[in-house]
Write a protein that holds these residues in place. Structure first.
Motif: not given
Length: 361
Positions: A330, A348, A350, A352-354
């Protein structure tokens, strides 16, 4: 008192556990093994003279072990540990213990319900050099901690990641931040105490993985100390390095996969007292390793105390991992306590995003 132990999973680390348990003599007795592949379980059972069982439920029912060592891929740790706790046994979980903070919080709730502790294998805490260093820090013999570094610079080639479960978020939870450097920075935390905030980057430089193969973080501690934490699987000259700069001395450790007292070096600050005698005191030369941790675990259980590296200790380390990923993906500074229920990086690593396109293998 002799405690009974069982092992789940028969990869290379399972033999490390079995050898370490054998070194403890009549304090423990290995009573059974389980593996998804019956032929592997049979081979392990033959090597160690113990029975193999078709599954964990059968083992728990037949053997009623006191401790169950989970030597399986990380993605399986949570359900197996929960099953062990429900059976009234103590799970001894290889690193990383879970895939996310949410999973670890679920494990802690089960720990509270069952009254059985969860033990994570962080064997580098238990070498005599680390024990001695923590004792000196606790009594202020080295002055305030100012600066530190925990660098795990390892090399894993493409063939290493050909194993189906390696390099995948959903099975390993992360790359070297999660599965390789965790031992070094867990030892860092055991010496410096509570961390307060993290700024980090992560990258996939060369390896055929979904996860990162490099990460670097700047970590601030409540004491005011600042540390760099670097994790890599692309470094041809492999080394594991820890350095602590205190007001009165620099304390350094360099090794690869385990250390003895010979791997430590202490340098007094100009004008500071000679610390050679101070450093030479304390515990005898005990190498870091599973035997050292299992000995400390049995000592604690026999004394009626909590095991060393309890769930609060482990959560701090897992929270740091989540914070490193959250900051890296981020671009934000992440503070301790920020990643709670409902936060994307709680469930997660990540968020929630790759973080980059998935690689086909």
């Amino acid at each position: 008192m002799t405690r009974t132990c069982a092992i789940v999973g028969t990869g290379a680390i399972a033999d490390v556990h079995a050898r370490s348990l054998a070194e403890l003599g009549d304090r423990v007795r290995l009573v059974g093994v389980v593996d998804l592949l019956p032929e592997r379980a049979a081979g392990f059972a033959a090597r160690w003279g113990i029975p193999a069982h078709p599954d964990l439920a059968a083992l728990l029912d037949a053997r009623r072990p006191d401790l169950v060592h989970l030597c399986t891929p990380p993605g399986s740790h949570l359900p197996l540990a929960l099953e062990v706790l429900r059976a009234g046994a103590i799970p001894v979980v290889e690193k990383p213990p879970v895939l996310s903070l949410a999973e670890f919080d679920e494990l802690r709730r089960a720990e509270a319900r069952t009254g059985r502790p969860v033990v994570t294998v962080f064997q580098h805490r238990f070498g005599s050099g680390a024990v001695r260093l923590r004792e000196l820090v606790a009594r202020g013999a080295l002055g305030r901690p100012l600066l530190a570094a925990a660098h795990t610079l390892w090399f894993r080639d493409d063939d290493y990641f050909a194993v189906p479960w390696r390099g995948k978020w959903e099975v390993e939870g992360g790359g070297p931040t999660m599965g390789h450097g965790i031992h070094q920075f867990d030892l860092l935390l055991s010496v410096l105490g509570r961390w307060s905030e993290v700024t980090a980057v992560a990258a996939r430089q060369a390896r055929p993985t979904d996860t990162e193969d490099v990460s670097a973080a700047i970590v601030r501690f409540e004491s005011g100390a600042v540390a760099t934490v670097v994790n890599s699987v692309v470094s041809p000259r492999q080394t594991s390095q820890l350095r602590f700069d205190f007001e009165l001395a620099t304390v350094e450790l360099e090794h690869l996969y385990g250390y003895s007292d010979a791997n430590w070096r202490v340098t007094a600050a100009p004008g500071a007292p000679d610390l050679a005698e101070v450093w030479a005191g304390g515990p005898v030369d005990t190498p870091s390793g599973h035997t050292a941790q299992f000995t400390a675990l049995l000592d604690a259980l026999d004394g009626g105390g909590r095991p060393p590296v309890d769930s609060e200790d482990t959560r701090s380390t897992v929270e740091l991992i989540a914070a490193i990923y959250a900051s890296a993906f981020t671009g934000a500074v992440v503070r301790r306590g920020e990643i709670g229920e409902g936060h994307p990086f709680h469930a997660d690593m990540t968020g929630g995003r790759a973080p980059w396109p998935r690689r086909e293998r």
